[in-house]
Motif scaffolding. Sequence first.
Motif, PDB file in Angstrom:
ATOM      1  N   LEU A   1      -1.089   3.790  -6.341  1.00 61.39           N
ATOM      2  CA  LEU A   1      -0.051   4.783  -6.663  1.00 61.39           C
ATOM      3  C   LEU A   1       1.355   4.227  -6.492  1.00 61.39           C
ATOM      4  O   LEU A   1       2.279   4.636  -7.198  1.00 61.39           O
ATOM      5  CB  LEU A   1      -0.207   6.000  -5.744  1.00 61.39           C
ATOM      6  CG  LEU A   1      -1.346   6.947  -6.098  1.00 61.39           C
ATOM      7  CD1 LEU A   1      -1.632   7.886  -4.939  1.00 61.39           C
ATOM      8  CD2 LEU A   1      -1.004   7.752  -7.349  1.00 61.39           C
TER       9      LEU A   1
ATOM     10  N   ALA B   1     -10.904   8.239  -2.669  1.00 60.40           N
ATOM     11  CA  ALA B   1     -11.763   7.644  -1.630  1.00 60.40           C
ATOM     12  C   ALA B   1     -13.175   7.404  -2.192  1.00 60.40           C
ATOM     13  O   ALA B   1     -13.304   6.849  -3.292  1.00 60.40           O
ATOM     14  CB  ALA B   1     -11.777   8.500  -0.368  1.00 60.40           C
TER      15      ALA B   1
ATOM     16  N   THR C   1       0.810  -1.232   0.000  1.00 59.43           N
ATOM     17  CA  THR C   1       0.000   0.000   0.000  1.00 59.43           C
ATOM     18  C   THR C   1       0.838   1.274   0.000  1.00 59.43           C
ATOM     19  O   THR C   1       0.322   2.347  -0.291  1.00 59.43           O
ATOM     20  CB  THR C   1      -0.892   0.067   1.264  1.00 59.43           C
ATOM     21  OG1 THR C   1      -0.019   0.093   2.409  1.00 59.43           O
ATOM     22  CG2 THR C   1      -1.820  -1.120   1.368  1.00 59.43           C
TER      23      THR C   1
ATOM     24  N   GLU D   1     -11.324   9.345   4.977  1.00 59.94           N
ATOM     25  CA  GLU D   1     -11.911  10.622   5.395  1.00 59.94           C
ATOM     26  C   GLU D   1     -11.964  11.591   4.201  1.00 59.94           C
ATOM     27  O   GLU D   1     -10.932  11.913   3.599  1.00 59.94           O
ATOM     28  CB  GLU D   1     -11.028  11.188   6.520  1.00 59.94           C
ATOM     29  CG  GLU D   1     -11.227  12.639   6.864  1.00 59.94           C
ATOM     30  CD  GLU D   1     -12.524  12.911   7.598  1.00 59.94           C
ATOM     31  OE1 GLU D   1     -13.290  11.969   7.811  1.00 59.94           O
ATOM     32  OE2 GLU D   1     -12.768  14.086   7.920  1.00 59.94           O
TER      33      GLU D   1
ATOM     34  N   MET E   1       1.722   2.503   2.687  1.00 67.63           N
ATOM     35  CA  MET E   1       1.312   3.206   3.904  1.00 67.63           C
ATOM     36  C   MET E   1       2.299   2.981   5.056  1.00 67.63           C
ATOM     37  O   MET E   1       2.041   2.229   6.014  1.00 67.63           O
ATOM     38  CB  MET E   1      -0.104   2.793   4.293  1.00 67.63           C
ATOM     39  CG  MET E   1      -1.106   3.277   3.247  1.00 67.63           C
ATOM     40  SD  MET E   1      -2.784   2.889   3.684  1.00 67.63           S
ATOM     41  CE  MET E   1      -3.094   4.013   5.020  1.00 67.63           C
TER      42      MET E   1
ATOM     43  N   GLU F   1     -14.277  14.349  -3.812  1.00 70.20           N
ATOM     44  CA  GLU F   1     -13.319  15.266  -4.454  1.00 70.20           C
ATOM     45  C   GLU F   1     -13.559  15.382  -5.971  1.00 70.20           C
ATOM     46  O   GLU F   1     -13.749  16.498  -6.481  1.00 70.20           O
ATOM     47  CB  GLU F   1     -11.904  14.782  -4.142  1.00 70.20           C
ATOM     48  CG  GLU F   1     -10.796  15.671  -4.643  1.00 70.20           C
ATOM     49  CD  GLU F   1      -9.447  15.118  -4.159  1.00 70.20           C
ATOM     50  OE1 GLU F   1      -9.020  15.484  -3.053  1.00 70.20           O
ATOM     51  OE2 GLU F   1      -8.848  14.301  -4.883  1.00 70.20           O
TER      52      GLU F   1
ATOM     53  N   TYR G   1       0.409   9.508   4.248  1.00 63.35           N
ATOM     54  CA  TYR G   1       0.579   8.200   4.890  1.00 63.35           C
ATOM     55  C   TYR G   1       1.818   7.467   4.364  1.00 63.35           C
ATOM     56  O   TYR G   1       2.115   6.369   4.806  1.00 63.35           O
ATOM     57  CB  TYR G   1      -0.664   7.325   4.639  1.00 63.35           C
ATOM     58  CG  TYR G   1      -1.928   7.973   5.164  1.00 63.35           C
ATOM     59  CD1 TYR G   1      -2.172   8.052   6.539  1.00 63.35           C
ATOM     60  CD2 TYR G   1      -2.867   8.533   4.294  1.00 63.35           C
ATOM     61  CE1 TYR G   1      -3.325   8.660   7.027  1.00 63.35           C
ATOM     62  CE2 TYR G   1      -4.029   9.149   4.783  1.00 63.35           C
ATOM     63  CZ  TYR G   1      -4.234   9.201   6.145  1.00 63.35           C
ATOM     64  OH  TYR G   1      -5.361   9.802   6.646  1.00 63.35           O
TER      65      TYR G   1
ATOM     66  N   ARG H   1      -4.798  14.812  -2.701  1.00 63.32           N
ATOM     67  CA  ARG H   1      -4.790  15.449  -1.387  1.00 63.32           C
ATOM     68  C   ARG H   1      -5.011  14.425  -0.280  1.00 63.32           C
ATOM     69  O   ARG H   1      -5.841  13.520  -0.414  1.00 63.32           O
ATOM     70  CB  ARG H   1      -5.894  16.506  -1.327  1.00 63.32           C
ATOM     71  CG  ARG H   1      -5.769  17.550  -2.436  1.00 63.32           C
ATOM     72  CD  ARG H   1      -6.817  18.627  -2.318  1.00 63.32           C
ATOM     73  NE  ARG H   1      -8.156  18.079  -2.230  1.00 63.32           N
ATOM     74  CZ  ARG H   1      -9.185  18.722  -1.694  1.00 63.32           C
ATOM     75  NH1 ARG H   1      -9.017  19.926  -1.194  1.00 63.32           N
ATOM     76  NH2 ARG H   1     -10.376  18.165  -1.675  1.00 63.32           N
ATOM     77  N   ASN H   2      -4.247  14.579   0.775  1.00 63.60           N
ATOM     78  CA  ASN H   2      -4.402  13.735   1.959  1.00 63.60           C
ATOM     79  C   ASN H   2      -4.193  12.254   1.660  1.00 63.60           C
ATOM     80  O   ASN H   2      -4.854  11.398   2.238  1.00 63.60           O
ATOM     81  CB  ASN H   2      -5.792  13.968   2.583  1.00 63.60           C
ATOM     82  CG  ASN H   2      -6.083  15.447   2.735  1.00 63.60           C
ATOM     83  OD1 ASN H   2      -5.371  16.151   3.421  1.00 63.60           O
ATOM     84  ND2 ASN H   2      -7.105  15.949   2.030  1.00 63.60           N
TER      85      ASN H   2
ATOM     86  N   ARG I   1     -13.917  20.041   0.362  1.00 66.36           N
ATOM     87  CA  ARG I   1     -12.930  19.990   1.444  1.00 66.36           C
ATOM     88  C   ARG I   1     -11.825  21.002   1.156  1.00 66.36           C
ATOM     89  O   ARG I   1     -11.277  21.021   0.063  1.00 66.36           O
ATOM     90  CB  ARG I   1     -12.339  18.587   1.490  1.00 66.36           C
ATOM     91  CG  ARG I   1     -11.332  18.384   2.581  1.00 66.36           C
ATOM     92  CD  ARG I   1     -10.826  16.958   2.548  1.00 66.36           C
ATOM     93  NE  ARG I   1     -10.173  16.615   3.796  1.00 66.36           N
ATOM     94  CZ  ARG I   1      -9.742  15.391   4.091  1.00 66.36           C
ATOM     95  NH1 ARG I   1      -9.891  14.400   3.230  1.00 66.36           N
ATOM     96  NH2 ARG I   1      -9.140  15.152   5.234  1.00 66.36           N
TER      97      ARG I   1
ATOM     98  N   ILE J   1      -7.625   4.895   4.982  1.00 71.57           N
ATOM     99  CA  ILE J   1      -8.407   5.888   5.717  1.00 71.57           C
ATOM    100  C   ILE J   1      -9.098   6.774   4.685  1.00 71.57           C
ATOM    101  O   ILE J   1      -8.437   7.411   3.872  1.00 71.57           O
ATOM    102  CB  ILE J   1      -7.470   6.690   6.628  1.00 71.57           C
ATOM    103  CG1 ILE J   1      -6.904   5.709   7.677  1.00 71.57           C
ATOM    104  CG2 ILE J   1      -8.162   7.875   7.279  1.00 71.57           C
ATOM    105  CD1 ILE J   1      -5.527   5.971   8.113  1.00 71.57           C
TER     106      ILE J   1
HETATM  107  C1  LIG Z   1      -7.911  10.466   3.378  1.00 74.71           C
HETATM  108  S1  LIG Z   1      -8.415   9.841   1.824  1.00 74.71           S
HETATM  109  C2  LIG Z   1      -8.322  11.284   0.813  1.00 74.71           C
HETATM  110  C3  LIG Z   1      -9.541  11.480  -0.042  1.00 74.71           C
HETATM  111  C4  LIG Z   1      -9.556  12.751  -0.871  1.00 74.71           C
HETATM  112  N1  LIG Z   1      -8.386  12.861  -1.692  1.00 74.71           N
HETATM  113  C5  LIG Z   1      -9.700  13.966   0.020  1.00 74.71           C
HETATM  114  O1  LIG Z   1      -8.708  14.634   0.297  1.00 74.71           O
HETATM  115  O2  LIG Z   1     -10.804  14.251   0.459  1.00 74.71           O
HETATM  116  C6  LIG Z   1      -6.967   8.915   1.323  1.00 74.71           C
HETATM  117  C7  LIG Z   1      -7.239   7.940   0.202  1.00 74.71           C
HETATM  118  O3  LIG Z   1      -6.003   7.468  -0.327  1.00 74.71           O
HETATM  119  C8  LIG Z   1      -6.181   6.120  -0.710  1.00 74.71           C
HETATM  120  N2  LIG Z   1      -4.868   5.452  -0.822  1.00 74.71           N
HETATM  121  C9  LIG Z   1      -4.042   5.046   0.180  1.00 74.71           C
HETATM  122  N3  LIG Z   1      -2.976   4.424  -0.334  1.00 74.71           N
HETATM  123  C10 LIG Z   1      -3.113   4.447  -1.691  1.00 74.71           C
HETATM  124  C11 LIG Z   1      -2.330   3.962  -2.764  1.00 74.71           C
HETATM  125  N4  LIG Z   1      -1.176   3.318  -2.561  1.00 74.71           N
HETATM  126  N5  LIG Z   1      -2.781   4.163  -4.029  1.00 74.71           N
HETATM  127  C12 LIG Z   1      -3.953   4.805  -4.256  1.00 74.71           C
HETATM  128  N6  LIG Z   1      -4.745   5.274  -3.267  1.00 74.71           N
HETATM  129  C13 LIG Z   1      -4.327   5.107  -1.996  1.00 74.71           C
HETATM  130  C14 LIG Z   1      -7.051   5.559   0.407  1.00 74.71           C
HETATM  131  O4  LIG Z   1      -7.716   4.369   0.027  1.00 74.71           O
HETATM  132  C15 LIG Z   1      -8.002   6.705   0.671  1.00 74.71           C
HETATM  133  O5  LIG Z   1      -9.164   6.579  -0.076  1.00 74.71           O
END
Ligand SMILES: C[S@@+](CC[C@H](N)C(=O)[O-])C[C@H]1O[C@@H](n2cnc3c(N)ncnc32)[C@H](O)[C@@H]1O
Length: 461
Positions: A202, A116, A24, A77, A26, A120, A228, A223-224, A82, A75
Amino acid sequence: MTTVADLLADPYFPRLKALVIDVTGMAFYADKDADLALIVADRMDHCVIDNCATYLERLQGDGEEMDSLVAELTIGETYFFRHKEQFDALREIILPDILARNASSRRLRIWSAGCATGPEPYTLAILLKREFGAQMLGWHVSILGTDINQKFLARARDGRYDQWAFRATPENIRQECFVAVGKQWQIKPEYKAMVSFQYHNLTRNRFPSITDNIAAFDIIICRNVVIYFSRETVEALVPCFRESLTNGGWLVMGHAEPNMELFRSFRTVNCPGAVLYQRVDGEAPETPPPALRPPPPLRPPGPAARPPKPSKPVLRPPAAAAKATPAATTSQPLSEVRALADQGKWDDALRACDTALTGDALNWRPHYLRALILDQMGDKEACETALRRAIYLDRRAVLPHYHLGLFLQRAEEIEAARRSFRNVLTLLEHQADETLVDEGEDLNAGQLRETVGMHMKLIGM
Ligand SMILES: C[S@@+](CC[C@H](N)C(=O)[O-])C[C@H]1O[C@@H](n2cnc3c(N)ncnc32)[C@H](O)[C@@H]1O
């Protein structure tokens, strides 16, 4: 029932944690053993497994279980509008710039990476339609939302949200752009139609990639998500984002992550409450490219843990070589065609492809690439013809069937799309998961099977 204490004492737990971070990106979980153990224990109970070694084996052999675990780990959120300042910057700076820049092509491509459950990309659709609709009549606009979490993607496609998702949304927008369904709100079809969603990791699916439709964006909004990830992972992602933008395209990162140093290859534009990054070829200060390498080896020593999806990392070097690519020559290699396409140089890519075809007209590959390019150029009819020609030249070539399926799905020719997807599954029938798909760059048979399965579910088997 497996407890957190059991897991923390299990000798294979560190290996499991390393696999999760590796798949991931993460790194967030590097110092959160108890949080991770809680989630893993729940999945293990679900699978009726009581030790990490067996669960590791399951994860490595079963993409679906990895997806289920990822669905719990990520996560999500998110909410509409936003961080309003960033949408103000899009309205005031970015969109007017692109409107002027793309006035002749009348095309706009936006990527919401890590979208997510979808607020967005839908916010972008609302902003575009409501505030730029009149200026953009006749434009071809596409907004792509991608995520690693299949459950989030399913909810995004559904487009229904609880009241809490509107905590930053002006009341009139919620009333005008959504329809009440029970206690929830459903996005109206005219906004929904502007957005499509697809799986993309990603840190493991390389990009830019015209095969994945991840290339040549005017705007990337991420974003966001990278908050992680480890710094090394982000460093390796930045050039991939840059290369996935057209020259002049914009990158919008979360307001809490404007580490400008990492984005020094971009032109930085500071505006109230937002920092924007613009790709400007030739003018940005020359900096050595950040290290282009896979994320650091996080796996502990011991028997090798095979990732469940043998996708390659990952972060490949950007298609920088293509910058120096001359106009088509008579022996145009397809890698150059692909590199031009990955940069969104559609006219050059098409010319190069046509040159390649003159010497190799019976090869399905240039016809297939040509179809992908024509699709991006909006020439639907020629795209379909090129895909069918590729299939005619080699019925066993898998990707032309797959893209024809996608094409027909978009055209709402559902029965024909189903046939194409079934052809893909039949052709992949005897292929091991890790077998790479011809012309698929890093795509393997297991991943393609899974993706096609998802599309078939979407349109009804
Ligand atoms: C906190 S949300 C952000 C959502 C939106 N971009 C916002 O700012 O409102 C983070 C998102 O990143 C995704 N994510 C985490 N690791 C990822 C990866 N390696 N590749 C693609 N998406 C990933 C998660 O599944 C999650 O849906």
